[in-house]
Design a protein around this motif. Sequence first.
Motif, PDB file in Angstrom:
ATOM      1  N   ALA A  22       0.826  -1.211   0.000  1.00  0.00           N
ATOM      2  CA  ALA A  22       0.000   0.000   0.000  1.00  0.00           C
ATOM      3  C   ALA A  22       0.857   1.257   0.000  1.00  0.00           C
ATOM      4  O   ALA A  22       0.497   2.270   0.589  1.00  0.00           O
ATOM      5  N   LEU A  41       0.367   6.050  -1.124  1.00  0.00           N
ATOM      6  CA  LEU A  41      -0.998   6.581  -1.060  1.00  0.00           C
ATOM      7  C   LEU A  41      -1.130   7.577   0.087  1.00  0.00           C
ATOM      8  O   LEU A  41      -0.453   7.466   1.111  1.00  0.00           O
ATOM      9  N   GLU A  42      -2.028   8.540  -0.074  1.00  0.00           N
ATOM     10  CA  GLU A  42      -2.373   9.422   1.037  1.00  0.00           C
ATOM     11  C   GLU A  42      -3.094   8.618   2.116  1.00  0.00           C
ATOM     12  O   GLU A  42      -3.677   7.561   1.838  1.00  0.00           O
ATOM     13  N   LEU A  48      -5.934   8.568   3.990  1.00  0.00           N
ATOM     14  CA  LEU A  48      -7.298   8.038   3.926  1.00  0.00           C
ATOM     15  C   LEU A  48      -7.472   7.088   2.741  1.00  0.00           C
ATOM     16  O   LEU A  48      -8.199   6.087   2.851  1.00  0.00           O
ATOM     17  N   ASP A  49      -6.809   7.372   1.629  1.00  0.00           N
ATOM     18  CA  ASP A  49      -6.844   6.426   0.506  1.00  0.00           C
ATOM     19  C   ASP A  49      -6.152   5.118   0.887  1.00  0.00           C
ATOM     20  O   ASP A  49      -6.612   4.033   0.527  1.00  0.00           O
ATOM     21  N   TRP A  50      -5.048   5.247   1.574  1.00  0.00           N
ATOM     22  CA  TRP A  50      -4.291   4.083   2.060  1.00  0.00           C
ATOM     23  C   TRP A  50      -5.165   3.192   2.935  1.00  0.00           C
ATOM     24  O   TRP A  50      -5.191   1.976   2.786  1.00  0.00           O
ATOM     25  N   ARG A 110      -8.668   3.257   3.170  1.00  0.00           N
ATOM     26  CA  ARG A 110      -9.908   2.794   2.534  1.00  0.00           C
ATOM     27  C   ARG A 110      -9.667   1.818   1.389  1.00  0.00           C
ATOM     28  O   ARG A 110     -10.444   0.885   1.188  1.00  0.00           O
ATOM     29  N   GLU A 111      -8.573   1.999   0.651  1.00  0.00           N
ATOM     30  CA  GLU A 111      -8.329   1.160  -0.524  1.00  0.00           C
ATOM     31  C   GLU A 111      -7.506  -0.084  -0.215  1.00  0.00           C
ATOM     32  O   GLU A 111      -7.603  -1.084  -0.932  1.00  0.00           O
ATOM     33  N   ARG A 112      -6.677  -0.034   0.831  1.00  0.00           N
ATOM     34  CA  ARG A 112      -5.764  -1.141   1.073  1.00  0.00           C
ATOM     35  C   ARG A 112      -5.896  -1.718   2.491  1.00  0.00           C
ATOM     36  O   ARG A 112      -6.176  -2.905   2.667  1.00  0.00           O
ATOM     37  N   TRP A 170      -7.882  -1.144   5.330  1.00  0.00           N
ATOM     38  CA  TRP A 170      -9.143  -1.629   5.901  1.00  0.00           C
ATOM     39  C   TRP A 170      -9.650  -2.891   5.198  1.00  0.00           C
ATOM     40  O   TRP A 170     -10.063  -3.835   5.888  1.00  0.00           O
ATOM     41  N   GLN A 203     -16.564   6.668   6.868  1.00  0.00           N
ATOM     42  CA  GLN A 203     -16.869   6.443   5.464  1.00  0.00           C
ATOM     43  C   GLN A 203     -15.893   5.436   4.873  1.00  0.00           C
ATOM     44  O   GLN A 203     -14.709   5.437   5.195  1.00  0.00           O
ATOM     45  N   GLY A 204     -16.405   4.574   4.008  1.00  0.00           N
ATOM     46  CA  GLY A 204     -15.550   3.623   3.332  1.00  0.00           C
ATOM     47  C   GLY A 204     -15.085   2.467   4.179  1.00  0.00           C
ATOM     48  O   GLY A 204     -14.133   1.771   3.812  1.00  0.00           O
TER      49      GLY A 204
END
Length: 227
Positions: A81, A84-85, A87-89, A91-93, A95, A159-160
């Motif tokens: 991961a 990534l920033e 929150l992207d880190w 939510r996308e990876r 979590w 969120q997410g």
Amino acid sequence: MLAAVELLIRNATVVTMNASREVLRDADIVIDGNRIASVGPHSRAHRRHATRVIDGRGLVVLPGLIHSHLHACQTLCRNHADGLELLDWLRERIWPFEAAHDAASMRASADLTFLELITSGATACLDMGSVRHYDSVFESARDAGIRLVGGKCMMDAGQGVPAGLRETTKASLEESVRLLERWNGAENGRLTYAFAPRFVLSCTEELMRTVGELAKPRGVRVHTHAS
């Protein structure tokens, strides 16, 4: 007859934790069971029998290091991961990865974490787990012999957040208290509990306030991301 001890380290350089932070040269260390019985320059050690002797000449013995914040549940996701920033880190990876854990994979992740800590000189750590399967982390620390302050991650908002990490406020608090009652003070105090609300973006005000109300009278830590 002199009492036998489990381990004797001879003629080492020892960094102490006394008030003056002394460094002892050519010192002996007696390990009796799981306790340091004596330390000193040719202390009582040379007058006692030992079942195992280590020649410490040229070696430095120092107190174990403390890792003050980690996520043992994320070790198996390392290097997947990057770039990534935050929150992207998450939510996308991170979590989704945490949500995919079962008890066995959580145990494997914790086993690897504590093995790496111990081999690098750390003997104690403060860990924030994932939402589920935190018994596996305590079981791993119990068997590894490391000192752990840990707690399940608490997330009742956000969120997410994938389904595997979603929990109600009531369920989050109840599971945290169950873990506290099961593990806090276990292994002669080597394992202790900390409430672990993840951060304000994934916790309701009700959860955060209740955590404070539960932690204070019990004298346990609250471990969270403040920034």
